[in-house]
Enzyme design. Structure first.
Site, short mmCIF file in Angstrom:
data_model
loop_
_atom_site.label_atom_id
_atom_site.label_comp_id
_atom_site.label_asym_id
_atom_site.label_seq_id
_atom_site.Cartn_x
_atom_site.Cartn_y
_atom_site.Cartn_z
N CYS A 57 21.05 36.20 -6.00
CA CYS A 57 21.04 37.77 -5.32
C CYS A 57 22.43 38.00 -5.13
CB CYS A 57 20.32 37.48 -4.05
SG CYS A 57 20.27 39.24 -3.21
N ASP A 104 14.49 37.83 -12.37
CA ASP A 104 15.45 37.58 -11.29
C ASP A 104 16.36 36.36 -11.65
OD1 ASP A 104 16.52 36.95 -8.87
OD2 ASP A 104 14.81 35.78 -8.13
#
Length: 310
Positions: A239, A14
Site C-alpha cells: 500500500c 493489488d
C-alpha cells in the site's frame, strides 16, 4: 473450521498497482489466464480509478474488454466513485469492490476523504451496482492498526463494516493493511462481527505478511468460521499510503496451508506457482514467497515439488 473456503486472488490489481515498471496489457491478461487455469475462481482484475492516481492500471478499460469470460469465474474490479462504476459498466464488469478504512487519517491519505465522506460517496455506487444485480464487496482497511494513528479497536472496524453492509455490500473484507494483527485480534474481530449482526459468511480477511503473521492469522480466521481469504500470487503488493507495508499473503503459501489442513478451496498448487513465476519474471525479480522457493511437498516420497530453490 469450514470444510471449504474461497481464495480471493488480488494479484492483478493489488499486486501490481504499486509497481513502477509498466506491465503490458497482454502480460496482465496472460497472468489472469494462468490464475484461472490454476483453479482460482475469484480474481480481482483491475481498478477503474484515475490513471493519474495509479498509472500501472491505466489500461483498465482495454484489459477488461479483452478479458476472456469463463463460466464460474468472478472478476471483480475496484471502483472509487460513480465515474469508475460507469467505466466498469461500459467495459462489461458485473462485480465491484469499494474501499474505505477505519481512520480518517488513513482514508485522507488514501482517497482524500474522511471515512464518513467515503461512505457517502459509496452509497450511490453500491445502490447502482445493486440495481444492475452486480456482486458487491467492500474493504475496511487498517482494521487492526493505522500507520498514522496507531492501534484500532475491533469495535471501530466492525462499525465501519456494518455501515457498508447496510449500504448493500454483499461481503465485507477486513484488511490488515500494515501487517500488525495477531491471531487473538483476528478471533476477537470475527466474533464481534458475528455478535453485532455481520454474518461470517459475508466476512473476508485480507492479511499482509509484513511481520510474518499472515498464515497464523488465517488459521485464527478459519477457527473462527471465516470462509474467505485474500491473497496475491508471489506475495506481490502493498500500500503506497502505509509506510513499511510489505506484500500480501502469497497465494501459493495459502494454498499449501489449506491443502495441509484438508480445507477445500479449488486451486492447484502447481498452477498457482506457474502464475506466480510468470508475474515475478515480468516484474524482473525472483519469486520470494516461501513455497515459491521451497516448493510443495510429496508426503509419499518426502521430496519437495516445484520449488525454485535458493
Amino acid at each position: 473450521m469450514p470444510d471449504r473456503v474461497r481464495i480471493y486472488e488480488v494479484g492483478p490489481r493489488d499486486g501490481l498497482q504499486n509497481e513502477a515498471a509498466p506491465i503490458s496489457t497482454t502480460a496482465k491478461l496472460r497472468y489472469i489466464e494462468l490464475l484461472a487455469a490454476a483453479g482460482l475462481r475469484e480474481i480481482e482484475a483491475t481498478s477503474f480509478v484515475s490513471p493519474r492516481a495509479i498509472p500501472q492500471l491505466a489500461d483498465a478499460d482495454e484489459l477488461f474488454r479483452r478479458l476472456p469470460r469463463k463460466d464460474g469465474i468472478r472478476y471483480p474490479v475496484l471502483v472509487p466513485n460513480l465515474r469508475g462504476l460507469e467505466r466498469a459498466e461500459a467495459a462489461g464488469a458485473n462485480a465491484i469492490a469499494v474501499f474505505t478504512a477505519t481512520t480518517d487519517a488513513f482514508t485522507r491519505h488514501n482517497i482524500g476523504m474522511t471515512v464518513e465522506e467515503s461512505l457517502e460517496t459509496f452509497r450511490p455506487v453500491l445502490a447502482r451496482a445493486g440495481e444492475l444485480h452486480w456482486w458487491r464487496r467492500a474493504y475496511v482497511s487498517t482494521a487492526f492498526g493505522c500507520p498514522y494513528t496507531g492501534k484500532v479497536k475491533p469495535e471501530r472496524a466492525v462499525e465501519v463494516g456494518l455501515r457498508l453492509a447496510d449500504l448493500g455490500a454483499d461481503e465485507v473484507c477486513f484488511g490488515d493493511t500494515i501487517g500488525v494483527g495477531v491471531p487473538t485480534q483476528v478471533t476477537t474481530l470475527a466474533r464481534l462481527a458475528a455478535e453485532r449482526g455481520l454474518p461470517l459468511e459475508s466476512v473476508a480477511f485480507h492479511f499482509h505478511d509484513t511481520r510474518g503473521t499472515a498464515l497464523a492469522n488465517v488459521v485464527a480466521g478459519l477457527d473462527a468460521g471465516v470462509r474467505c481469504f485474500d491473497s496475491s500470487t508471489g506475495g506481490t503488493g502493498g500500500c503506497p499510503y502505509a509506510p513499511g507495508a510489505a506484500g500480501n499473503l502469497a497465494t501459493e503459501d495459502l494454498v499449501y496451508l489449506l491443502d495441509g489442513l484438508g480445507v477445500e478451496h479449488g486451486a492447484g498448487l502447481q498452477g498457482v506457482l506457474e502464475a506466480a513465476r510468470f508475474i515475478a519474471a515480468e516484474l524482473g525479480r525472483p519469486l520470494a514467497s516461501k513455497v515459491g522457493q521451497a516448493g510443495g511437498w510429496d508426503p509419499s516420497t518426502g521430496a519437495a515439488v516445484g520449488g525454485s530453490g535458493g
